[in-house]
Write an enzyme that holds these catalytic residues in place. Structure first.
Site, PDB file in Angstrom:
ATOM      1  N   HIS A 147       7.597  16.188 -10.871  1.00 50.66           N
ATOM      2  CA  HIS A 147       8.037  16.504  -9.510  1.00 50.66           C
ATOM      3  C   HIS A 147       9.325  15.778  -9.169  1.00 50.66           C
ATOM      4  O   HIS A 147       9.712  14.823  -9.848  1.00 50.66           O
ATOM      5  CB  HIS A 147       6.961  16.145  -8.468  1.00 50.66           C
ATOM      6  CG  HIS A 147       6.619  14.688  -8.392  1.00 50.66           C
ATOM      7  ND1 HIS A 147       5.612  14.111  -9.131  1.00 50.66           N
ATOM      8  CD2 HIS A 147       7.150  13.671  -7.661  1.00 50.66           C
ATOM      9  CE1 HIS A 147       5.535  12.817  -8.847  1.00 50.66           C
ATOM     10  NE2 HIS A 147       6.469  12.523  -7.964  1.00 50.66           N
ATOM     11  N   GLU A 196       9.895   7.688 -12.015  1.00 54.64           N
ATOM     12  CA  GLU A 196       8.461   7.472 -12.168  1.00 54.64           C
ATOM     13  C   GLU A 196       8.031   8.117 -13.479  1.00 54.64           C
ATOM     14  O   GLU A 196       8.481   9.214 -13.819  1.00 54.64           O
ATOM     15  CB  GLU A 196       7.702   8.133 -10.998  1.00 54.64           C
ATOM     16  CG  GLU A 196       6.192   7.945 -11.064  1.00 54.64           C
ATOM     17  CD  GLU A 196       5.460   8.591  -9.881  1.00 54.64           C
ATOM     18  OE1 GLU A 196       6.047   9.421  -9.169  1.00 54.64           O
ATOM     19  OE2 GLU A 196       4.270   8.259  -9.691  1.00 54.64           O
TER      20      GLU A 196
END
Lengths: 134, 134
Positions: free
Chosen positions: B7, B130
């Site tokens: 994402h 991340e």
């Protein structure tokens, strides 16, 4: 209306160094740098299984990313690009919704050879959005 | 090493207003807001055919995105998340390459219920990265 995430663009000062980071520490597949004088950038793609990351290094004078790199000397995410099936219909819908399309409002041929438009970051959560004809 | 782009996260002041922009002007499918008190955020997903955009709104005191929104009052892209097959192997490779893993270096359970790590933006082109166990 919007379809696939075509790419996330990261502005970088040094595209060779950026490529080395993604090839090395992150073990990614990175293409060779391609100068695009018409767009004022040199481009590299990080090829992921579902989308790509695009590195942009300034090329020549008046590069459209020069100012961004002055403000973000380490580099940073410059824009996201969503695909649309019909860029003219997309533009008309956006204008009807009150969103600001940058420039003349006529699509230009982007770095991938397809018609593109850019939308004003203030209308899209502080994020520069590119739309590309799929 | 890195796999899919899981994402792109956009920090927003008002997640309902952000959802309305993506549902309306961009015609996207947007999920209902989910408060995640353990992570100090309320989360919404914009579901695209190949990946997702995640909106993050601060929740409670000491939200990890509060400072970012002070600096970026319109909102902005907060991080990108790449999937890895083995997060401990990924961490060890990154440390060996000299990259800084944030926090203790031990993966924590992220907003999707899977182990995650964050990497220092200064080591990754000014971009907070991340990593999430696939």
């Amino acid at each position: 209306m919007i379809g696939r995430l075509n790419h996330v663009a990261i502005a970088v000062r040094n595209i060779e160094a950026a490529s080395a980071i993604y090839r090395g520490a992150l073990g990614a597949t990175v293409t060779a740098p391609t100068p695009q004088p018409d767009h004022g950038v040199t481009v590299v793609f990080v090829e992921l299984p579902n989308t790509k990351i695009e590195f942009l290094e300034p090329l020549g004078e008046n590069s459209p990313i020069a100012k961004f790199l002055e403000k973000n000397p380490d580099g940073g995410i410059h824009h996201v690009c969503y695909e649309v099936d019909d860029i003219l219909a997309a533009r008309d819908r956006l204008k009807a919704e009150g969103a600001r399309v940058l420039g003349s409002g006529d699509p230009k041929i982007g770095a991938h050879g397809k018609p593109v438009l850019f939308l004003h970051p203030k209308d899209f959560l502080g994020t520069l959005v590119e739309l590309e004809q799929a």
